[in-house]
Design a protein around this motif. Structure first.
Motif, short mmCIF file in Angstrom:
data_model
loop_
_atom_site.label_atom_id
_atom_site.label_comp_id
_atom_site.label_asym_id
_atom_site.label_seq_id
_atom_site.Cartn_x
_atom_site.Cartn_y
_atom_site.Cartn_z
N TYR B 23 0.84 -1.20 0.00
CA TYR B 23 0.00 0.00 0.00
C TYR B 23 0.87 1.25 0.00
N PRO B 25 0.21 5.58 0.11
CA PRO B 25 -0.83 6.61 0.28
C PRO B 25 -1.22 7.22 -1.07
N GLN B 65 -7.43 2.20 1.01
CA GLN B 65 -6.85 2.32 2.34
C GLN B 65 -5.98 1.08 2.59
N ASP B 66 -5.04 1.24 3.51
CA ASP B 66 -4.21 0.08 3.84
C ASP B 66 -5.11 -1.06 4.36
N ASP B 68 -7.09 -2.88 2.62
CA ASP B 68 -8.30 -3.10 1.82
C ASP B 68 -8.21 -4.46 1.13
#
Lengths: 146, 79
Positions: B23, B25, B65-66, B68
């Protein structure tokens, strides 16, 4: 109390189910039920011009179960059902084996028939389950909604 | 980490039922699809439904989002 009365009204499972136990559990939910409509989907030995020896099912289990619960609640609200049950097997089945069972209980037959029909139609469109037909010529995923 | 799941006939196209992406951002669903599509150009031809955390999504610009979980799914055929 029978085993089926304690089981969830919405399930995905490998093992076969008993229509009698499911109907018994549905009836136990309300004595106001006057009509019950059921749908039983079972495996055919022929499809699209080919013999089918086995059908293998795969599901996105958590999402499929959530969607089945959602459509049961929607059906109960939309058709005024008193109770509904949906059971789908995810395993490998042979001709004649049970695949899916849907039951709708209402005060009268009209909503029961309509609710039952609506649930199986919606299940085919909305629930992430896939079937693969195994034929003597090979395997093929089914992508239609007959 | 982003978890990617493939189901049904989609698995045959990517030859796996699961992948993981680091992930970062700002990462979007489109970014993930572009990455997978570059490795497996034919995969999205049969993807009819995409879910993020088990909810169907249509917006490919959706920010991820992390942790997911994304699922790429062919047309359903249960019942």
């Amino acid at each position: 109390m029978s085993k089926s009365e304690t089981r969830s009204p919405v399930r995905i499972q490998q093992e076969d189910f008993s229509q009698d136990e499911e109907v018994m559990a549905l009836k136990a939910a309300s004595q106001r039920i006057g009509g019950i409509a059921t749908f039983l989907g079972c495996a055919r030995d022929f499809s699209e011009g080919r013999s089918v020896s086995e059908i293998s099912f795969e599901a996105y289990g958590s999402m499929a179960l959530a969607e089945m619960n959602k459509l049961r609640e929607e059906a109960m609200s939309k058709f005024g059902l008193l109770e509904a049950r949906i059971v789908h097997r995810v395993t490998t089945v042979h001709a004649g084996d049970n695949i899916v069972f849907i039951a709708a209980g209402a005060e009268h037959r009209g909503p029961a028939f309509e609710g039952c029909r609506w649930m199986i139609d919606e299940l085919k469109q909305r629930v992430p389950i896939w079937k693969k037909e195994i034929t003597p010529e090979g395997e093929a995923w089914v992508t239609q909604h007959p | 980490m982003i978890k990617i799941l493939f189901f049904g006939p989609v698995v045959d196209r990517v030859q796996t039922c699961e992948m993981q992406f680091e992930y970062t951002p700002g990462m979007t669903l489109h970014d993930v699809m572009a990455h997978i599509g570059a490795q497996h150009p034919s995969v999205f031809g049969i993807v009819s439904f995409i879910a993020v955390n088990q909810n169907q999504v249509h917006d490919r610009q959706m920010a991820l989002q992390d942790n997911d979980e994304i699922a790429f799914m062919a047309k359903f055929s249960g019942g």
